[in-house]
Scaffold this motif. Structure first.
Motif: not given
Length: 515
Positions: A213-223
């Motif tokens: 919600e607070q940041k713009l990033f892509t999670l990894t497959f594991t996450e």
């Protein structure tokens, strides 16, 4: 406030109320139930006084109605609608209470405390009391049935017919110390499930949702995989934990409540899953939705008897799943998803019915394996959409799983990965999207969290459930191990240790209200 109220009751008021209850039973059995009714009313008032006022008004209205002998179908439908109206208004967000006096942890909508479970029980009272073989409750019985502090927060759902049968035996039931020991053990076991399984998973899933919600990033497959699996597992173990505690408290007070879970993630089909998850709710749907709809639609003008019955079954199943989605869902988008899932599940069940008539064993086994796989995928995807801040975030998480850009692992695995020159892997940490401060605030570090998740998955698929362990009911699903509770000093010592360690984690406990 909700978590405080539960902790206050379970660890302070519960032992005191148990002493008062059995003191009254020794004096006069007929005093015990009014005491429980009064205790339930006080408990609801302390937790959420606005809910108490709303439900009290509805209880008095319903009690007057169910006591009357001559009731038309139209009047019965009107009262059912009046009881559904508050739930519909709060679910759709047309009406909202102050967030400090209403609780629905786990959903994105605020409901008066216990309203969802209360509504279903009142509907069962309105329908069941219209049948000649069902007796009427006294005022004290009806108040306890409506406000029961054991079942109001998270179930199980006790229908009017079930409750009146329990109350009929209540005054004549002797004190059984084995049931009290069983009840206390179940309460401790449920608390441990929440503290040691649901809570650590919930800490990381909430951190990921907050970061998204607070940041713009892509999670990894594991996450992303952790978030998807964790979303349904934290719901399952939170809800089943409170169900265990409720059933345990029922045993302590001489009440036998219906079982709510039977290892649903071991189910091999959507129908088996639905009949193993929130079983008291599904029994309500089966009795008051599926059966009436099936009996109504089986008379559709279709010549072929098999086609007519299959059509009636499909319609009844679809609307049962649809109403299940509506009852659970906090938003219009979730209801649409519920419709899609209902269509998919009906299609799978029809596929199974078709394959059952197929003589080739290979096709039958293949369809069963495919059914189990699709069922699990649907369950985990639905759980993901249930908890994420928005549908866009859920879709992005699914993309990260299907087409990953990075697979994050711990630095201990770097030497093995670098040997194969695999650029797809990120060796910094299992959860690189979370900063060190966020990871430090969690109960477990990322590496331990992954091991913890693997252990929980092993429990889900290979260990017996709590109802089986404590001999409350037998499971229809197979387990790799067989563990049975007994009233011995060894098990008492184990439960005491579990209780001590669980209490030590109570500062992290959050309230949970299902529905």
């Amino acid at each position: 406030m909700l978590a405080f109220s539960f902790s206050l009751y379970y660890f302070y008021l519960f032992p005191l109320s148990l002493v008062v209850f059995y003191t009254l039973r020794s004096i006069n059995n007929k005093l015990a139930l009014p005491f429980l009714a009064l205790l339930s009313s006080v408990f609801l008032f302390l937790v959420d006084w606005e809910s108490f006022l709303l439900l009290t008004a509805l209880v008095l209205m319903n009690f007057i109605f169910v006591q009357s002998d001559n009731r038309s179908k139209l009047l019965q439908t009107l009262f059912i609608s009046l009881n559904l109206l508050p739930l519909m208004l709060f679910k759709t967000g047309i009406v909202a209470l102050d967030s400090q006096s209403s609780f629905s942890v786990g959903f994105n909508v605020l409901l008066p405390f216990g309203l969802a479970f209360y509504t279903l029980q009142q509907i069962s009272a309105i329908i069941d009391t219209n049948k000649p073989d069902v007796k009427k409750m006294s005022l004290w019985q009806y108040i306890f049935f409506s406000f029961c502090f054991i079942t109001l927060p998270s179930g199980p759902i006790l229908t009017y017919r079930q409750a009146i049968n329990e109350y009929k035996q209540f005054n004549h039931r002797k004190i059984r110390y084995n049931e009290i020991a069983l009840g206390i053990s179940l309460i401790i076991f449920g608390l441990a499930k929440f503290c040691f399984i649901a809570l650590p998973i919930n800490q990381y899933t909430e951190l990921f949702f907050l970061s998204l919600e607070q940041k713009l990033f892509t999670l990894t497959f594991t996450e992303s995989l952790y978030v998807m699996i964790g979303s349904i597992l934290k719901l399952y173990f939170s809800f089943s934990a409170y169900s265990d505690m409720a059933i345990g408290m029922g045993f302590c007070f001489g009440l036998k409540l219906p079982v709510n879970f039977d290892s649903p993630l071991k189910a091999s089909s959507p129908g088996s899953y639905m009949n193993s998850w929130h079983m008291s709710f599904m029994a309500f749907i089966r009795m008051y939705v599926f059966l009436p709809l099936f009996l109504l639609t089986k008379n559709v003008p279709i010549k072929s008897v098999q086609t007519r019955y299959t059509t009636a079954w499909a319609i009844a199943v679809f609307f049962s799943f649809f109403l299940t989605a509506v009852w659970h869902s906090p938003s219009d988008s979730m209801i649409i998803q519920g419709v899609v899932v209902a269509l998919l599940l009906v299609s799978i069940e029809l596929l199974k019915k078709t394959s059952a008539t197929e003589p080739r064993q290979f096709i039958t086994r293949f369809s069963q394996a495919l059914s189990r796989l699709i069922t699990l995928v649907c369950v985990f995807i639905t759980g993901l959409f249930f908890f994420v801040p928005s549908s866009g975030v859920a879709i992005q998480i699914l993309i990260n799983i299907v087409a990953p850009e990075k697979i994050s692992v711990t630095s201990l695995l770097c030497p093995f990965i670098e040997e194969f020159h695999l650029s797809l892997f990120d060796c910094s940490s299992f959860f690189p999207s979370l900063d060190s401060a966020q990871q430090a605030s969690a109960f477990l570090g990322p590496s331990w969290a992954i091991l913890h998740m693997a252990f929980v998955v092993f429990i889900v698929f290979f260990m017996p459930n709590s109802m089986h362990i404590f001999n409350v009911s037998r499971s229809v699903h197979l387990s790799l191990f067989n563990i049975t509770w007994k009233r011995t000093l060894f098990f008492a010592f184990i439960m005491a240790l579990i209780f001590v360690f669980s209490v030590s984690m109570l500062s992290n406990v959050q309230g949970f209200v299902y529905g």
